[in-house]
Design a protein around this motif. Structure first.
Motif, PDB file in Angstrom:
ATOM      1  N   LEU A  89      13.911  28.857 -26.304  1.00 22.83           N
ATOM      2  CA  LEU A  89      12.464  28.998 -26.112  1.00 22.83           C
ATOM      3  C   LEU A  89      12.094  28.771 -24.661  1.00 22.83           C
ATOM      4  O   LEU A  89      11.138  29.363 -24.154  1.00 22.83           O
ATOM      5  CB  LEU A  89      11.710  27.999 -27.003  1.00 22.83           C
ATOM      6  N   ILE A  90      12.815  27.880 -23.998  1.00 24.56           N
ATOM      7  CA  ILE A  90      12.627  27.699 -22.562  1.00 24.56           C
ATOM      8  C   ILE A  90      14.003  27.695 -21.896  1.00 24.56           C
ATOM      9  O   ILE A  90      14.995  27.356 -22.541  1.00 24.56           O
ATOM     10  CB  ILE A  90      11.843  26.410 -22.226  1.00 24.56           C
ATOM     11  N   LEU A 115       3.401  18.311 -21.007  1.00 20.77           N
ATOM     12  CA  LEU A 115       3.785  19.706 -20.808  1.00 20.77           C
ATOM     13  C   LEU A 115       2.861  20.639 -21.561  1.00 20.77           C
ATOM     14  O   LEU A 115       2.375  20.340 -22.576  1.00 20.77           O
ATOM     15  CB  LEU A 115       5.227  19.915 -21.298  1.00 20.77           C
ATOM     16  N   ARG A 149       6.752  33.495 -22.143  1.00 21.86           N
ATOM     17  CA  ARG A 149       7.064  32.720 -23.354  1.00 21.86           C
ATOM     18  C   ARG A 149       7.177  31.245 -23.017  1.00 21.86           C
ATOM     19  O   ARG A 149       6.698  30.385 -23.751  1.00 21.86           O
ATOM     20  CB  ARG A 149       8.383  33.210 -23.971  1.00 21.86           C
ATOM     21  N   GLU A 150       7.835  30.967 -21.904  1.00 18.89           N
ATOM     22  CA  GLU A 150       8.069  29.566 -21.551  1.00 18.89           C
ATOM     23  C   GLU A 150       6.788  28.890 -21.075  1.00 18.89           C
ATOM     24  O   GLU A 150       6.460  27.787 -21.509  1.00 18.89           O
ATOM     25  CB  GLU A 150       9.154  29.485 -20.476  1.00 18.89           C
ATOM     26  N   LEU A 174       4.252  28.013 -23.780  1.00 13.89           N
ATOM     27  CA  LEU A 174       4.652  26.854 -24.598  1.00 13.89           C
ATOM     28  C   LEU A 174       4.506  25.568 -23.805  1.00 13.89           C
ATOM     29  O   LEU A 174       4.057  24.547 -24.315  1.00 13.89           O
ATOM     30  CB  LEU A 174       6.110  26.986 -25.042  1.00 13.89           C
ATOM     31  N   SER A 175       4.881  25.630 -22.545  1.00 15.12           N
ATOM     32  CA  SER A 175       4.887  24.423 -21.722  1.00 15.12           C
ATOM     33  C   SER A 175       3.478  23.991 -21.329  1.00 15.12           C
ATOM     34  O   SER A 175       3.222  22.813 -21.164  1.00 15.12           O
ATOM     35  CB  SER A 175       5.700  24.651 -20.447  1.00 15.12           C
TER      36      SER A 175
END
Lengths: 311, 261
Positions: free
Chosen positions: A50-51, A311, B253-254, B257-258
């Protein structure tokens, strides 16, 4: 099944995870324990593609993170901390949607199988928004497992559940472990970690210590032999001091606690010496430190700055 | 690109839209209102007497020479309304498009979605089509109702003007492309902001240039012909492709989410 080497993630100049090494085998439940902001969720997000990590390498089910992300995502099931269901969709529709994203063919049979296993089949046509917390969590678990992933990540699977719902979920996780899946379990619940995990990693940005609950306790805090006598006389005290040698000794109200790695070897001689000194021995016990004590010893009672929460 | 996954996203979004009556209602109101405007203007014109129009010095434009004065006025007013009908569907998908990504982020359903093999392009396409299709269908429905009203309330020559190639291209080609552009812009905004309200507020602003071009036509700054409409449709197609590409790029995407944990 899962392997990480020197894995790290920075957000700007802040390190969320550093130099993380881990290996999880099939049929193993690997617990990630740590305070808020310890990097558990970031670790799971990296291992589920996902990251992207900013350092190190990792493989999930043989697929390299960053090189074959689609294959990684096909191999994993992720239960996020919040179920994240579509409230206006029924239980079956929620599962059907995710089944289609995984291009599953025998979808109806799978939906029936998992909803039945988790006791939700009768409620399949009810909207997820009408479900209790426990039912939502079960539905989220069904969604996580619908495509039969060999690797499963569970983030706080029993958080906010009542004891009976939590027990059902724990039994289910134990069943998954027995079925040979590699499971990573993030939790704050030390009792749960102790019951379910083959190995536990205590982390705070990196893994501070890893082992079984027993080895962590023995290695970090050790056992205590506790002898309680009715009345402490000088002779009795001398018998204890003489009997324990160099071991650390504390005495409170007739209760002697001796830190030792071998309580079974020490106890018989100590009891004989006390009896010979005329003491009435009331109890002889071996106390094992709780996992909580080990955990607090490692991470400290105060949680760190919540890097991850920000975050 | 897996069309199966795109269809799955469209079907899921469609189901949620159908089950959210307020969204459906708010989407349907404007097209119905526009049909009402068409009918209302025709009723107003029906009260005009040709002799009065002549007395006021009204001269029909060259293309409508030979028509009686009342019919000519009907055609002119219908032309103006047709432009409204083409522009209306650009406003309809904004609510859905603006919610599409940040809404999932807020309800925490985005992370499970991103943990599947679905690609960013599939998510953007599925969500865009899910917002666009109902808007275009409502746009076509309002056009059909408006044409039915024109047919019932005016003469055959007036009706013929309402369905001339300019408006057929406008409604069947330019309108979906315009609506697609506003949807994609709303999706871009949805991918970049931190809450739904901001997404909706900004998205309603980004359609201003689209509406502005319509106003330019209405005030005579742009003279619409069939070839202008075809050229504009071609330009819109290119713009749609560009903004679609931008939407995929904007959907980090990252970062999404972050950003909110």
């Amino acid at each position: 099944m899962i392997r990480a080497e020197n894995l790290g993630k920075r957000f700007g100049d802040r390190a969320a995870v550093e130099a993380l090494d881990l290996e999880v085998a099939p049929g193993e439940v690997f617990g990630l324990l740590g305070p808020n902001g310890a990097g558990k969720t970031t670790t799971v997000r990296m291992l589920t593609s996902l990251i992207a990590p900013t350092a190190g390498r990792a493989w999930v089910n043989g697929h390299a993170i960053g090189a074959d992300d689609a294959a990684v995502r096909r191999s994993v099931g992720v239960l996020t901390e919040v179920p994240g269901l579509y409230a206006r969709l029924t239980a079956a529709e929620n599962l059907r949607f995710f089944g289609r994203l995984h291009s599953l063919d025998d979808l109806d049979a799978r939906i029936r199988r998992f909803l039945t296993l988790l006791g939700l089949w009768e409620r399949r046509d009810d909207r997820a928004g009408s479900f209790s917390k426990g039912m939502r969590q079960k539905l989220a678990i069904a969604r996580t497992l619908l495509h039969d992933p060999p690797v499963v990540f569970l983030d706080e699977p029993t958080a906010a559940l009542d004891p009976s719902a939590a027990r059902v979920v724990r039994d289910f996780i134990a069943g998954l472990r027995d079925a040979g899946r590699a499971i990573v379990l993030c939790t704050h619940n030390l009792d749960e970690a102790q019951r379910l995990c083959n190995r536990i990693a205590i982390m705070q940005r990196t893994i501070l210590k890893v082992g079984t609950a027993e080895t962590l306790r023995a290695e970090l805090a050790g056992d205590q032999l506790v002898v309680t006598i009715r009345e402490v006389t000088p002779a009795a005290r001398a018998a204890v001091v003489g009997g324990v040698g160099d071991a650390a000794l504390t005495e409170v109200d007739g209760r002697f606690a001796i830190a030792t790695a071998a309580p079974d070897a020490l106890a018989p001689g100590l009891v004989r010496a006390l009896v010979a000194a005329g003491a009435d021995v009331l109890r002889v016990e071996v106390e094992r430190p709780s996992l909580e004590a080990v955990y607090l010893d490692l991470v400290g009672e105060a949680a760190p700055a919540d890097a991850e929460d920000a975050l | 690109m897996s069309w199966r996954r795109v269809r799955a996203i469209m079907a899921r979004e469609g189901l949620e839209i159908r089950r959210n009556r307020m969204v459906l209602l708010s989407m349907s109101l404007l097209p119905l209102l526009m049909v009402g405007v068409v009918i209302g203007s025709l009723l107003t014109i029906a009260g005009l007497v040709p002799a009065d129009l002549a007395k006021q010095g009204f001269v029909p434009p060259p293309g409508l020479a030979g028509m009686n004065l009342q019919a000519a006025v009907q055609v002119l007013v219908n032309d103006q309304n047709m432009l409204y009908l083409i522009l209306t569907p650009t406003l309809l998908p904004i609510v859905i498009g603006a919610y599409s990504i940040i809404g999932e982020k807020e309800t925490r359903s985005l992370e499970p979605l991103l943990a599947t093999p679905v690609t960013t392009g599939e998510i953007v396409l599925g969500k865009t089509l899910a917002a666009l299709i109902p808007a275009v269908l409502l746009g076509l429905l309002q056009f059909a109702l408006a044409i039915a009203a024109i047919g019932a309330m005016t003469s055959a020559p007036v009706l013929a003007q309402a369905v001339r190639p300019l408006w057929v291209v406008g409604v069947f080609v330019a309108m979906p492309l315009l609506a697609g552009l506003s949807t994609l812009l709303a999706v871009v905004v949805s991918a970049r902001v931190n809450d739904v309200r901001t997404a909706q507020a900004i998205s309603s602003l980004v359609v201003l240039p689209i509406v502005g071009s319509g106003v330019a036509v209405l005030v005579g700054q742009i003279y619409l012909t069939t070839s202008v409409m075809v050229a504009a449709s071609g330009a819109l197609l290119v713009l749609d492709a560009l903004v679609g590409w931008l939407a995929v790029r904007a959907f980090g995407r990252e970062s999404i989410l972050s950003r909110l944990g």
